[in-house]
Motif scaffolding. Structure first.
Motif, short mmCIF file in Angstrom:
data_model
loop_
_atom_site.label_atom_id
_atom_site.label_comp_id
_atom_site.label_asym_id
_atom_site.label_seq_id
_atom_site.Cartn_x
_atom_site.Cartn_y
_atom_site.Cartn_z
N LEU A 110 0.83 -1.21 0.00
CA LEU A 110 0.00 0.00 0.00
C LEU A 110 0.87 1.25 0.00
CD1 LEU A 110 -2.92 -0.91 2.43
CD2 LEU A 110 -2.92 -0.92 -0.06
N GLU A 111 1.96 1.24 0.74
CA GLU A 111 2.87 2.39 0.75
C GLU A 111 3.48 2.61 -0.62
OE1 GLU A 111 5.64 1.65 3.93
OE2 GLU A 111 4.03 1.75 5.44
N ARG A 112 3.86 1.54 -1.31
CA ARG A 112 4.42 1.68 -2.67
C ARG A 112 3.38 2.24 -3.63
NH1 ARG A 112 6.96 -3.36 -1.37
NH2 ARG A 112 5.46 -4.54 -2.61
N TRP A 113 2.10 1.97 -3.38
CA TRP A 113 1.03 2.48 -4.21
C TRP A 113 0.53 3.85 -3.74
CZ3 TRP A 113 -2.22 -2.65 -4.20
CH2 TRP A 113 -1.67 -3.55 -5.12
N ASP A 114 1.19 4.46 -2.75
CA ASP A 114 0.77 5.74 -2.18
C ASP A 114 -0.65 5.68 -1.61
OD1 ASP A 114 3.19 7.05 -2.72
OD2 ASP A 114 2.55 7.46 -4.77
#
Length: 139
Positions: free
Chosen positions: A19-23
């Motif tokens: 989720l962090e990589r996908w903002d």
């Protein structure tokens, strides 16, 4: 994923990194709760293999938990003294939509969380109104 409940925290942590990589950091709490509940249920009550899939669409985040059992989960009214039985109720509260798709061998429990619009906590429905959407006569 491994068939033991210790895998739940590792799977959830990997999903949070995704989720962090996908903002999509603003969805980590609710998605983490959804993943924890669905994966735990699949490991406890489903059949191997158990898999998690996250799909990032332009409008929604889809979380799918796949297992080899054809038995679908259902919402139930947990008594005050019950230690469990509230997980699917929480999933229904935090997801915009959820459901079950049956496969030739097994099922997929899926949830959707909308990505558009301002990020606000999900509206809390009256408990009875939410539970009344599903028939629980068989309990």
């Amino acid at each position: 994923m491994p068939g033991d409940l210790a895998a739940v925290s590792r799977v959830r942590a990997e999903a949070m990194r995704r989720l962090e990589r996908w903002d999509l950091e603003h969805l980590t709490f609710t998605t983490g709760l959804i993943i924890s509940e669905l994966v735990t249920n699949a490991l406890r009550y489903g059949s191997p293999p158990v898999r998690l899939r996250l799909i990032h669409d332009h409008a929604v985040l889809v979380c799918e938990v796949i297992d080899g059992s054809s038995t679908a989960p259902h919402l139930r009214r947990a008594e005050i003294s019950d230690e469990g039985g509230r997980g699917l109720f929480l999933v229904a509260q935090f997801a915009d939509r959820w459901g079950t798709r049956h496969l030739a061998r097994g099922k997929i429990i899926w949830t959707e969380q909308a990505l558009s619009g301002p990020v606000e906590p999900p509206a809390v429905q009256d408990d009875e109104a939410l539970l009344d959407q599903w028939d629980d006569d068989g309990l």
